[in-house]
Structure formats: structure tokens, C-alpha cells
Design an enzyme around this catalytic site. Structure first.
Site, PDB file in Angstrom:
ATOM      1  N   CYS A  56       0.812  -1.225   0.000  1.00 18.50           N
ATOM      2  CA  CYS A  56       0.000   0.000   0.000  1.00 18.50           C
ATOM      3  C   CYS A  56       0.842   1.269   0.000  1.00 18.50           C
ATOM      4  O   CYS A  56       0.629   2.187  -0.803  1.00 18.50           O
ATOM      5  CB  CYS A  56      -0.990  -0.014   1.165  1.00 18.50           C
ATOM      6  SG  CYS A  56      -0.255   0.127   2.823  1.00 18.50           S
TER       7      CYS A  56
ATOM      8  N   HIS B 227      -2.378   1.366   6.924  1.00 21.69           N
ATOM      9  CA  HIS B 227      -2.821   1.225   5.534  1.00 21.69           C
ATOM     10  C   HIS B 227      -3.061   2.619   4.973  1.00 21.69           C
ATOM     11  O   HIS B 227      -3.443   3.550   5.703  1.00 21.69           O
ATOM     12  CB  HIS B 227      -4.099   0.387   5.438  1.00 21.69           C
ATOM     13  CG  HIS B 227      -4.443   0.024   4.024  1.00 21.69           C
ATOM     14  ND1 HIS B 227      -3.709  -0.888   3.287  1.00 21.69           N
ATOM     15  CD2 HIS B 227      -5.422   0.466   3.184  1.00 21.69           C
ATOM     16  CE1 HIS B 227      -4.234  -1.006   2.084  1.00 21.69           C
ATOM     17  NE2 HIS B 227      -5.262  -0.181   1.993  1.00 21.69           N
TER      18      HIS B 227
ATOM     19  N   HIS C  57      -5.873   2.091  -4.132  1.00 15.37           N
ATOM     20  CA  HIS C  57      -4.925   1.538  -3.153  1.00 15.37           C
ATOM     21  C   HIS C  57      -4.532   0.124  -3.551  1.00 15.37           C
ATOM     22  O   HIS C  57      -5.117  -0.476  -4.453  1.00 15.37           O
ATOM     23  CB  HIS C  57      -5.520   1.551  -1.739  1.00 15.37           C
ATOM     24  CG  HIS C  57      -6.684   0.621  -1.541  1.00 15.37           C
ATOM     25  ND1 HIS C  57      -6.910  -0.052  -0.358  1.00 15.37           N
ATOM     26  CD2 HIS C  57      -7.702   0.241  -2.366  1.00 15.37           C
ATOM     27  CE1 HIS C  57      -8.004  -0.784  -0.445  1.00 15.37           C
ATOM     28  NE2 HIS C  57      -8.504  -0.625  -1.648  1.00 15.37           N
TER      29      HIS C  57
END
Length: 336
Positions: A252, A300, A312
Site C-alpha cells: 500500500c 494502511h 490503493h
């Protein structure tokens, strides 16, 4: 690293040989398995950020060690030349009867001690004193560089150990996820792959916003954000691999770092560091290009692209994709 990720990806795509998946149930058992898999992915995501940070630090330390070793080689060469000059001074003084052999040896091996002896120093001319002072300074610099290089090497060894432990921990989590995936049917595995990381295990609900207020076009925050968004769209469909930072696979934060680098902005490597890399803005004022940091641990990150959506890299077994902004608990929004 890629092996465990590949196993999870394949397990999500096809049945395990010799198994047919679980029998019919009321849905509770399957939901429990899916929740466990999501929790494992969240834990792997957090560990991945630790791994990424260690890898980045190891890279910086490797460069620092290389520079220190180069400086150390130069300092040794300089000091050897300075010692040779000091030895010549000692020999000259001995031949002229200015100092005895014991003091000549002290001058050659411990010039700083000799300079502290006013009577001995008075026997030297200005040029000789200058050369001895250079040897003293060279010795001091050499010792400093030796200590600094040793500290950097020790730091590098500890950092590499941290990275190795984090990598092993991630692989352990992915193997557990693979085992659970193998108990699901093919459609259920596809549903797991289609899901994001799910709710925060700590109960963290995150910031809230009415999705209706975001369901309209909005301009990027600036020209750099527009360039980063274009780069992110170009990476859609590329696989998630933990620790990867492109150009063919990403985790990510690796995705976010790369797309912003393509826009001319250098961001830190991890999602928690990226959370500190810009100006925080309220979720209600989010604009395309803003970073969205998720979960209580800030482990994240995605990039808002407008209309209530982010791009993402979700988790193993998935690709870079578009997801709803509110599909995971929002910790903060950061404008670069």
C-alpha cells in the site's frame, strides 16, 4: 517473500486439490472464516510497514557505512603519511642529539604526548611542530571515524535482523490465511479477494462523513496531485506484493510513494510516516490527491481520487484497485 504471497493469491483463485470446500451452513461459519482471514491480512499489513521501515533504514545505513568506509580508508592513508613525517622528525632530532632514543620513540608513536612536553617541543622549529600537530589531528579523526563506522555497522546488523523477523512474521500470517482460504469454496475465495481489510480489530471506528457529500466531481488539490492521480490510474491492476514499491507490484505505501515520486514529490516509505508528510485536513474537506490513512495503527494508506473513491493496494491476492473511501476506518486525511 513473493512465494507466500503467490500461494495466497493462488489459493484465492482456485480450489485446493483434493478439497471441495465446506458443506452448506447457515453462513455463520463462513463469515467467521472470512473475518479471520481479514484479521490476518490486517496484521500482515501492519507487519509489512515494520518491514518496509527496516528496509528503508537499512538502505540509508548501507550508504552511510559505504561513505564511512571510504572516509576511513582516506584517513588511514593520511595518518600513515603523517606518522612517516613524525618519524623523520624523530630521527632527525636523534641524529642531532636533541632528544634521546626513548623520547624519539615517544614522538613517533604518541605525538600528542610529546607536544605536551614544553621542553621537548621547544627543540622543534615551526614546520616540525605543524607536522606533529597534523599527526595528532589525523590520529583523532581516525579514531572518531573508526568508532562511527563500528556504530553504523552495528545499527545495520540490528536493522537487518528486524527486517528479517518482520518478513518471517508476514509470511507466517499469509500461510495462516492460505490455510483458511483453502476451506472456502471458489466463489467464497473470490469474495475474500474482493473485500478490503475490514474493520479495525481494536474497535476504532475512525472519522465519519456522509458519502452523499462526496458523490460529486471535485478538482485535485493541486497540479502535483493531478499528476499523482494519473500515475495511480496507470498502476491499476498491478499485483499486491508485501514490501514491493514498483514498478510492477506494490504494497500500500509503496504504491503511494511511487505515484507521488512520479509527480515530483518524495514521500517516506511507510504509511505511518506518510501520515506526517503533509497537512492534515478534515475528512469532510477531502480533495482528490489527498492521502487517506486507515486504522488506529496507521498501517494502511490509499489516495483519494474523487467521487467517494480511493486507489490503493489492498492485500495479498489482490491488485491495485479502486475502492470506496469509507470501506475501512479512516484515521486521518493528509494533503501533500
Amino acid at each position: 517473500m513473493a512465494t507466500a504471497t503467490g500461494l495466497v493469491a493462488s489459493a484465492a483463485a482456485a480450489p485446493t486439490p483434493g478439497t471441495t470446500g465446506p458443506g452448506p451452513d447457515t453462513g455463520g461459519q463462513t463469515a467467521s472464516v472470512k473475518a479471520q482471514i481479514a484479521a490476518l491480512y490486517r496484521q500482515a499489513s501492519e507487519l509489512t510497514q515494520t518491514y518496509d521501515a527496516a528496509q528503508e533504514q537499512a538502505s540509508h545505513l548501507t550508504i552511510a557505512v559505504q561513505r564511512s568506509e571510504s572516509a576511513l580508508r582516506e584517513a588511514r592513508d593520511d595518518y600513515q603519511r603523517e606518522r612517516t613525517a613524525v618519524g623523520a622528525i624523530a630521527a632527525d632530532q636523534y641524529r642531532s642529539g636533541g632528544i634521546d632514543q626513548r623520547l624519539a620513540l615517544m614522538l613517533a608513536d604518541q605525538p600528542d604526548t610529546f607536544l605536551g612536553n614544553a621542553a621537548m617541543a621547544a627543540r622543534l622549529n615551526d614546520e616540525q611542530r605543524r607536522k606533529i600537530a597534523e599527526a595528532v589531528e589525523g590520529q583523532r579523526r581516525l579514531l572518531e571515524l573508526q568508532h562511527a563506522a563500528a556504530d553504523q555497522l552495528a545499527d545495520l546488523a540490528r536493522t537487518r535482523d528486524t527486517a528479517a523477523q518482520s518478513r518471517q512474521a508476514v509470511n507466517d500470517q499469509l500461510r495462516k490465511a492460505q490455510t483458511l482460504l483453502s476451506t472456502l469454496t471458489a466463489p467464497q475465495r473470490r469474495a475474500v479477494a474482493a473485500a478490503d481489510l475490514g474493520p479495525d480489530s481494536t474497535g476504532f471506528a475512525g472519522q465519519q462523513v456522509d458519502p452523499e457529500t462526496l458523490a460529486h466531481p471535485a478538482p485535485p488539490a493541486n497540479a502535483r496531485a493531478r499528476a499523482a492521480i494519473e500515475a495511480a490510474y496507470a498502476d491499476l491492476g498491478k499485483p499486491y506484493v508485501f514490501g514491493a514499491e514498483g514498478p510492477d507490484a506494490f504494497d500500500c505505501s509503496g504504491l503511494i510513494q511511487r505515484v507521488w515520486r512520479q509527480a515530483g514529490v518524495e514521500l517516506p516509505r511507510t504509511s505511518s510516516e506518510q501520515a506526517e508528510a503533509g497537512q492534515r485536513v478534515p475528512l469532510s474537506e477531502i480533495q482528490p490527491g489527498d492521502l487517506v490513512i486507515y486504522y488506529s495503527g496507521r498501517n494502511h494508506v490509499g489516495m483519494y481520487v474523487g467521487d467517494g473513491k480511493i486507489i490503493h493496494a489492498p492485500h495479498p491476492g489482490t491488485q491495485v484497485r479502486i475502492s470506496p473511501l469509507m470501506s475501512m476506518p479512516v484515521n486521518m486525511v493528509v494533503r501533500v
